[in-house]
Design a protein around this motif. Structure first.
Motif, PDB file in Angstrom:
ATOM      1  N   MET A  29      13.471  -0.211  -4.034  1.00  0.00           N
ATOM      2  CA  MET A  29      12.091   0.260  -4.203  1.00  0.00           C
ATOM      3  C   MET A  29      11.109  -0.769  -3.642  1.00  0.00           C
ATOM      4  SD  MET A  29      10.758   2.949  -5.563  1.00  0.00           S
ATOM      5  CE  MET A  29       9.081   3.466  -5.608  1.00  0.00           C
ATOM      6  N   LEU A  30      11.361  -2.047  -3.960  1.00  0.00           N
ATOM      7  CA  LEU A  30      10.492  -3.127  -3.455  1.00  0.00           C
ATOM      8  C   LEU A  30      10.515  -3.153  -1.932  1.00  0.00           C
ATOM      9  CD1 LEU A  30      11.138  -6.417  -5.518  1.00  0.00           C
ATOM     10  CD2 LEU A  30       8.936  -5.529  -4.768  1.00  0.00           C
ATOM     11  N   ARG A  31      11.717  -3.090  -1.399  1.00  0.00           N
ATOM     12  CA  ARG A  31      11.862  -3.226   0.059  1.00  0.00           C
ATOM     13  C   ARG A  31      11.219  -2.039   0.776  1.00  0.00           C
ATOM     14  NH1 ARG A  31      17.568  -3.453   0.785  1.00  0.00           N
ATOM     15  NH2 ARG A  31      17.703  -5.016  -0.831  1.00  0.00           N
ATOM     16  N   ARG A  32      11.487  -0.849   0.279  1.00  0.00           N
ATOM     17  CA  ARG A  32      10.958   0.338   0.959  1.00  0.00           C
ATOM     18  C   ARG A  32       9.436   0.413   0.845  1.00  0.00           C
ATOM     19  NH1 ARG A  32      14.246   5.404  -1.136  1.00  0.00           N
ATOM     20  NH2 ARG A  32      12.420   6.393  -0.231  1.00  0.00           N
ATOM     21  N   SER A  33       8.927   0.082  -0.324  1.00  0.00           N
ATOM     22  CA  SER A  33       7.467   0.147  -0.505  1.00  0.00           C
ATOM     23  C   SER A  33       6.780  -0.910   0.352  1.00  0.00           C
ATOM     24  CB  SER A  33       7.099  -0.097  -1.971  1.00  0.00           C
ATOM     25  OG  SER A  33       7.747   0.838  -2.786  1.00  0.00           O
ATOM     26  N   THR A  34       7.418  -2.092   0.451  1.00  0.00           N
ATOM     27  CA  THR A  34       6.831  -3.162   1.263  1.00  0.00           C
ATOM     28  C   THR A  34       6.714  -2.718   2.719  1.00  0.00           C
ATOM     29  OG1 THR A  34       7.788  -4.833  -0.190  1.00  0.00           O
ATOM     30  CG2 THR A  34       7.109  -5.579   1.992  1.00  0.00           C
ATOM     31  N   ALA A  35       7.786  -2.133   3.236  1.00  0.00           N
ATOM     32  CA  ALA A  35       7.782  -1.693   4.633  1.00  0.00           C
ATOM     33  C   ALA A  35       6.721  -0.610   4.839  1.00  0.00           C
ATOM     34  CB  ALA A  35       9.165  -1.161   5.001  1.00  0.00           C
ATOM     35  N   TRP A  36       6.592   0.269   3.852  1.00  0.00           N
ATOM     36  CA  TRP A  36       5.633   1.370   3.944  1.00  0.00           C
ATOM     37  C   TRP A  36       4.191   0.832   4.000  1.00  0.00           C
ATOM     38  CZ3 TRP A  36       1.893   4.049   1.004  1.00  0.00           C
ATOM     39  CH2 TRP A  36       1.685   5.374   1.395  1.00  0.00           C
ATOM     40  N   LEU A  37       3.909  -0.158   3.139  1.00  0.00           N
ATOM     41  CA  LEU A  37       2.553  -0.734   3.120  1.00  0.00           C
ATOM     42  C   LEU A  37       2.279  -1.544   4.386  1.00  0.00           C
ATOM     43  CD1 LEU A  37       1.852  -1.938  -0.530  1.00  0.00           C
ATOM     44  CD2 LEU A  37       1.126   0.161   0.605  1.00  0.00           C
ATOM     45  N   LYS A  88       3.272  -0.944   7.333  1.00  0.00           N
ATOM     46  CA  LYS A  88       2.901  -0.002   8.403  1.00  0.00           C
ATOM     47  C   LYS A  88       1.451   0.446   8.273  1.00  0.00           C
ATOM     48  CE  LYS A  88       7.119   2.357   8.861  1.00  0.00           C
ATOM     49  NZ  LYS A  88       7.633   3.493   8.165  1.00  0.00           N
ATOM     50  N   ARG A  89       0.937   0.417   7.047  1.00  0.00           N
ATOM     51  CA  ARG A  89      -0.438   0.862   6.836  1.00  0.00           C
ATOM     52  C   ARG A  89      -1.448  -0.281   6.949  1.00  0.00           C
ATOM     53  NH1 ARG A  89       2.840   4.182   5.588  1.00  0.00           N
ATOM     54  NH2 ARG A  89       2.370   6.395   5.717  1.00  0.00           N
ATOM     55  N   GLY A  90      -0.980  -1.435   7.394  1.00  0.00           N
ATOM     56  CA  GLY A  90      -1.906  -2.533   7.691  1.00  0.00           C
ATOM     57  C   GLY A  90      -2.284  -3.365   6.475  1.00  0.00           C
ATOM     58  N   GLU A 105      -3.790   3.455   0.756  1.00  0.00           N
ATOM     59  CA  GLU A 105      -5.143   3.903   1.127  1.00  0.00           C
ATOM     60  C   GLU A 105      -6.101   2.716   1.117  1.00  0.00           C
ATOM     61  OE1 GLU A 105      -5.641   6.709  -2.008  1.00  0.00           O
ATOM     62  OE2 GLU A 105      -4.524   8.278  -0.965  1.00  0.00           O
ATOM     63  N   LEU A 106      -5.552   1.517   1.003  1.00  0.00           N
ATOM     64  CA  LEU A 106      -6.273   0.240   1.039  1.00  0.00           C
ATOM     65  C   LEU A 106      -7.171   0.014  -0.183  1.00  0.00           C
ATOM     66  CD1 LEU A 106      -7.118   0.002   4.857  1.00  0.00           C
ATOM     67  CD2 LEU A 106      -5.106  -0.842   3.630  1.00  0.00           C
ATOM     68  N   ARG A 107      -6.850   0.691  -1.292  1.00  0.00           N
ATOM     69  CA  ARG A 107      -7.544   0.409  -2.539  1.00  0.00           C
ATOM     70  C   ARG A 107      -7.178  -1.004  -2.990  1.00  0.00           C
ATOM     71  NH1 ARG A 107     -10.068   4.692  -4.787  1.00  0.00           N
ATOM     72  NH2 ARG A 107      -9.219   6.383  -3.556  1.00  0.00           N
ATOM     73  N   PRO A 108      -8.164  -1.846  -3.355  1.00  0.00           N
ATOM     74  CA  PRO A 108      -7.847  -3.224  -3.749  1.00  0.00           C
ATOM     75  C   PRO A 108      -6.873  -3.274  -4.933  1.00  0.00           C
ATOM     76  CG  PRO A 108     -10.201  -2.986  -3.375  1.00  0.00           C
ATOM     77  CD  PRO A 108      -9.614  -1.602  -3.293  1.00  0.00           C
ATOM     78  N   VAL A 109      -5.922  -4.194  -4.865  1.00  0.00           N
ATOM     79  CA  VAL A 109      -4.935  -4.356  -5.945  1.00  0.00           C
ATOM     80  C   VAL A 109      -5.636  -4.569  -7.295  1.00  0.00           C
ATOM     81  CG1 VAL A 109      -3.088  -5.855  -6.811  1.00  0.00           C
ATOM     82  CG2 VAL A 109      -3.185  -5.284  -4.396  1.00  0.00           C
ATOM     83  N   ALA A 110      -6.726  -5.324  -7.270  1.00  0.00           N
ATOM     84  CA  ALA A 110      -7.423  -5.623  -8.534  1.00  0.00           C
ATOM     85  C   ALA A 110      -7.892  -4.353  -9.238  1.00  0.00           C
ATOM     86  CB  ALA A 110      -8.613  -6.553  -8.273  1.00  0.00           C
ATOM     87  N   GLU A 129     -11.372  -3.029   6.216  1.00  0.00           N
ATOM     88  CA  GLU A 129     -11.524  -1.583   5.999  1.00  0.00           C
ATOM     89  C   GLU A 129     -11.468  -1.224   4.508  1.00  0.00           C
ATOM     90  OE1 GLU A 129      -8.677   0.382   8.508  1.00  0.00           O
ATOM     91  OE2 GLU A 129      -8.966   2.246   7.358  1.00  0.00           O
ATOM     92  N   GLY A 130     -10.535  -1.850   3.782  1.00  0.00           N
ATOM     93  CA  GLY A 130     -10.373  -1.544   2.357  1.00  0.00           C
ATOM     94  C   GLY A 130     -11.587  -1.954   1.541  1.00  0.00           C
ATOM     95  N   VAL A 131     -12.207  -3.065   1.938  1.00  0.00           N
ATOM     96  CA  VAL A 131     -13.420  -3.540   1.243  1.00  0.00           C
ATOM     97  C   VAL A 131     -14.541  -2.543   1.483  1.00  0.00           C
ATOM     98  CG1 VAL A 131     -15.157  -5.383   1.215  1.00  0.00           C
ATOM     99  CG2 VAL A 131     -12.724  -5.960   1.435  1.00  0.00           C
ATOM    100  N   ARG A 132     -14.737  -2.204   2.751  1.00  0.00           N
ATOM    101  CA  ARG A 132     -15.816  -1.273   3.122  1.00  0.00           C
ATOM    102  C   ARG A 132     -15.632   0.081   2.450  1.00  0.00           C
ATOM    103  NH1 ARG A 132     -19.376  -1.385   7.526  1.00  0.00           N
ATOM    104  NH2 ARG A 132     -18.403  -3.169   8.511  1.00  0.00           N
ATOM    105  N   ALA A 133     -14.375   0.552   2.369  1.00  0.00           N
ATOM    106  CA  ALA A 133     -14.119   1.894   1.845  1.00  0.00           C
ATOM    107  C   ALA A 133     -14.182   1.955   0.323  1.00  0.00           C
ATOM    108  CB  ALA A 133     -12.754   2.379   2.326  1.00  0.00           C
ATOM    109  N   HIS A 134     -13.840   0.868  -0.374  1.00  0.00           N
ATOM    110  CA  HIS A 134     -13.645   0.988  -1.826  1.00  0.00           C
ATOM    111  C   HIS A 134     -14.561   0.138  -2.709  1.00  0.00           C
ATOM    112  CE1 HIS A 134     -10.258   3.597  -1.136  1.00  0.00           C
ATOM    113  NE2 HIS A 134      -9.760   2.726  -0.291  1.00  0.00           N
TER     114      HIS A 134
END
Ligand SMILES: C[S@@+](CC[C@H](N)C(=O)[O-])C[C@H]1O[C@@H](n2cnc3c(N)ncnc32)[C@H](O)[C@@H]1O
Length: 280
Positions: free
Chosen positions: A1-9, A11-13, A61-66, A199-204
């Motif tokens: 799960m960690l590995r697949r999610s990491t690769a997925w994120l 790719k999304r920058g 979707e680049l929502r901040p982790v916090a 982009e994530g800062v500007r969007a969220h």
């Protein structure tokens, strides 16, 4: 799960995908990050998988982790954060350090935090300076709710008054006007066309926390500095966080407004981050 999610994120920058997935997974499972490795062979239930997927998709979707975990540490204190407030940044800790240092030896100091957002500046200063009290202002009622909850969490709410309104204006006419020992602020200072904003800062993150209305990064800082000349007690100081290319202009601005002992403080990256001046 960690590995697949990491690769997925990745790719999304997302800049630090592995770390982010660890934080989000640990949060979704109610574990510490280390436990993810200690329990690496534990099967995940459908509900747990679902909770993790939701978090990872939102991060994609680049929502901040916090915002996703609802908290961020600032000045070694945990702060509740959500979409109503800017995520506190480590560079703002320089302003807090400076304030705490300068307030040592001032008898029962009174401080104002202008544009308080999560309350991180006011709450950290009052937490460190036990005899201080203060005022926190913001145009955003939502931000003030978050700031109040953080003040309660860190036991300083009784010493901090919250005001909805424009910059220092809510304090005009109160007994503390002209008697403040410190005015502190991390005001909005980004120009809308600035392409370096992530982009994530500007969007969220809240627009009102980030952007000035025109093309002068010091627009809001200048209005605060003008009003603080009246709001501060003689000998009181103004401390402002400024954008990474605004240090020299901010110094000239405070000089021009008649502040004394104007100085710039650099952050760990060597960038002039905080300007400070004393009311003559
Ligand atoms: C850059 S954020 C700083 C938040 C927090 N102090 C921090 O350092 O993380 C600026 C804050 O100023 C508030 N703000 C913007 N314009 C304002 C105004 N004219 N009067 C009062 N607050 C304002 C925003 O709502 C936002 O919470």
């Amino acid at each position: 799960m960690l590995r697949r999610s990491t690769a997925w994120l990745e790719k999304r920058g997302v800049e630090s995908p592995r770390l982010d997935v660890e934080i989000l997974m640990a949060h979704a499972l109610g574990l510490k990050r280390l436990d993810l490795y200690l329990q690496f062979d534990r099967p995940l239930s459908d509900d747990e998988l679902d909770a993790i997927r939701k978090q990872v998709v939102a991060r994609g979707e680049l929502r901040p982790v916090a915002y996703l975990v609802g908290k961020r540490e600032f000045f070694s204190l945990p702060f509740h954060v959500d979409e109503r407030v800017l995520v506190p940044r480590p560079e703002t800790e320089h302003l807090v350090e400076l304030a705490i240092e300068r307030l040592q030896g001032v008898d029962a100091p009174v401080v104002a935090d202008v544009g308080t957002g999560s309350g991180c500046i006011a709450v950290s200063v009052l937490h460190a300076v036990a005899e201080a009290r203060g005022h926190a202002t913001d145009v955003s009622a939502g931000a003030l709710e978050v700031a109040r909850s953080n003040a309660e969490r860190h036991d300083v709410a009784e010493r901090l008054a919250f005001h909805e309104g424009d910059l220092l204006e809510p304090l005009r006419g109160t007994a503390d006007w002209g008697a403040l020992d410190a005015v502190l602020s991390n005001p909005p200072y980004i120009v809308r066309g600035d392409s370096s904003v992530e982009e994530g800062v500007r969007a969220h993150e809240p627009e009102a926390a980030l952007f000035v209305s025109g093309d002068d990064p010091l627009e809001v800082a200048r209005r605060i500095a003008e009003a603080a000349r009246e709001a501060l007690a003689p000998g009181g100081f103004l401390g402002l966080e400024v954008g990474h290319e605004s240090g020299q202009a901010a110094r000239e601005m405070l000089d021009g407004l008649g502040y004394g002992d104007v100085a710039l403080i650099k952050d760990l990256a060597g960038i002039e981050r905080v300007v400070v001046g004393v009311r003559a």
